[in-house]
Design an enzyme around this catalytic site. Structure first.
Site, PDB file in Angstrom:
ATOM      1  CB  CYS A 127      -0.479  -0.230   0.943  1.00 22.77           C
ATOM      2  SG  CYS A 127      -1.920   1.359   1.590  1.00 22.77           S
ATOM      3  CB  CYS A 223      -5.079  -0.461   5.901  1.00 23.43           C
ATOM      4  SG  CYS A 223      -5.061  -1.334   4.525  1.00 23.43           S
TER       5      CYS A 223
END
Length: 384
Positions: A127, A223
């Site tokens: 990410c 996340c």
């Protein structure tokens, strides 16, 4: 994002590739810095510090996930509202930008592929490399930014045109491990204002500035999963395939619900007591027989199968212009472990190995091994 968030004053919501703002350059010599706002205390203080320094600060809240924004475990709406409140107090413009497609294509698809192959990936590493320091960085450049800033605990040193990624002063919060895939062009456009500040000081600054995130709990876990049970989440996307739990000599001691739900070194959730062979020690996952769909388990934290002197890594990525030479370094093969002294082998066909002075516990395929020279993060690769 719902209409209640879109309608907030001074806030823009947009899809990537659409409606980029054509902002005029400030006349002053201060920098235009776009801050990745997460709704947490770290990015809040990052924005506040840069504003205090006189820079032109623009906040961007990245919406990277939207499959289940309305379920009980998803905090994205509250996080966005918190980011807006901070932007209001700091006195900066803020945008909500949707990177969900980029995230699914570049990060989540990899996550599913790795788990289906029986490995344990770290999506936060990808990410950072693909979303926060690529898609978000590109977006910020289209806003005319000089650089981007995030709330990561890391430092950057520039010397003779080379950008060095370094550990944060607060080693207990250092996040350089998650940034090891950043390359020179990304580091050149990034700053980490919290790298020289301890976490306790960050919270104190947030309180003094009256930021509503001052006491907000730090986010944990992957996340896009948030606080929801991991197995429940993974079952939505990957079929389960139960099988046998076996000892290294083939003795069946239980059943697993699917290899993808287990990681090396795991102790909890095996549902087998410590008395199956009489010694009473707890069981740990020591390996996976992928073709046979069997989970290999052993008893005792220090079982020989859990301790490895070497690891191999591929998909290498280096933060400096040149790959490090073979030699003596230190490395982490998982976040929050202490640096371990090791020797880097020559790099051959995009692969390398690390040999440690002391055997490493539960080295896990799919995780990242990250190499350091003192406080300098050199890069690393995916454990094979």
């Amino acid at each position: 994002m719902d209409e209640g968030i879109r309608a907030s004053g001074g806030i823009r919501a947009c899809q990537t590739g659409k409606q980029k703002q054509g902002r005029k350059r400030p006349v002053t010599g201060k920098k235009r810095i776009v801050v990745g706002m997460s709704g947490g205390v770290d990015s809040s203080v990052t924005a506040w510090l840069l504003k205090q320094q006189g820079h032109e600060v623009i906040g961007v809240f990245m919406q990277n996930w939207e499959d289940d924004n309305d379920d009980e475990y998803c905090s994205i709406k509250q996080d966005a509202l918190d980011a807006m409140s901070v932007a209001d107090i700091v006195g900066i413009d803020m945008e909500i930008v949707n990177f969900a497609k980029e995230y699914k294509d570049r990060v989540f698809s990899y996550f599913l592929k790795e788990y289906s192959a029986g490995r344990t990936p770290n999506p936060d590493v990808l990410c950072n490399a693909e979303i926060k320091f690529k898609a978000f960085l590109d977006y910020a450049m289209e806003l005319g930014a000089d650089c981007i800033a995030t709330g990561h605990y890391a430092r950057k040193l520039e010397q003779d045109g080379t950008h060095y990624l370094m550990k944060a002063v607060d080693h207990t919060k250092d996040q350089s491990y998650f940034l090891y895939r950043l390359q020179q062009h990304q580091l050149a456009k990034a700053i980490f204002p919290l790298g020289d500040i301890r976490k306790t000081e960050v919270r104190r600054l947030a309180e003094e500035a009256g930021l509503p995130t001052a006491a907000k709990k730090d986010s944990t876990g992957i996340c896009f999963i948030g606080e929801r049970p991991f197995r429940e989440f993974l079952q939505r996307y990957l079929p389960t395939s139960p099988g046998q739990m076996v000892t290294p000599d083939g003795k069946v001691v239980g059943e697993h619900i699917g290899l993808m739900y287990y990681t090396l070194g795991q102790r909890k959730g095996l549902t087998i007591g410590g008395s199956r062979d009489g010694n009473g020690e707890p069981w740990f996952v020591a390996g996976k027989d992928i073709p046979g769909n069997k989970l290999i388990v052993v008893q005792g934290h220090d079982h020989p199968l859990l301790l490895k002197p070497t690891l191999s890594m591929a998909d290498l990525s280096w933060t400096l212009p040149d790959a490090p030479a073979p030699g003596e370094y230190s490395a982490k093969n998982r976040y929050r472990m202490a640096d371990a002294a090791c020797t880097l082998s020559p790099i051959v066909d995009g692969q390398a190995s690390l040999t440690f002075q002391e055997k490493q516990w539960a080295v896990t395929p799919g995780q990242s091994a990250v190499l350091y020279h003192g406080d300098i993060c050199l890069g690393g690769g995916i454990i094979q």
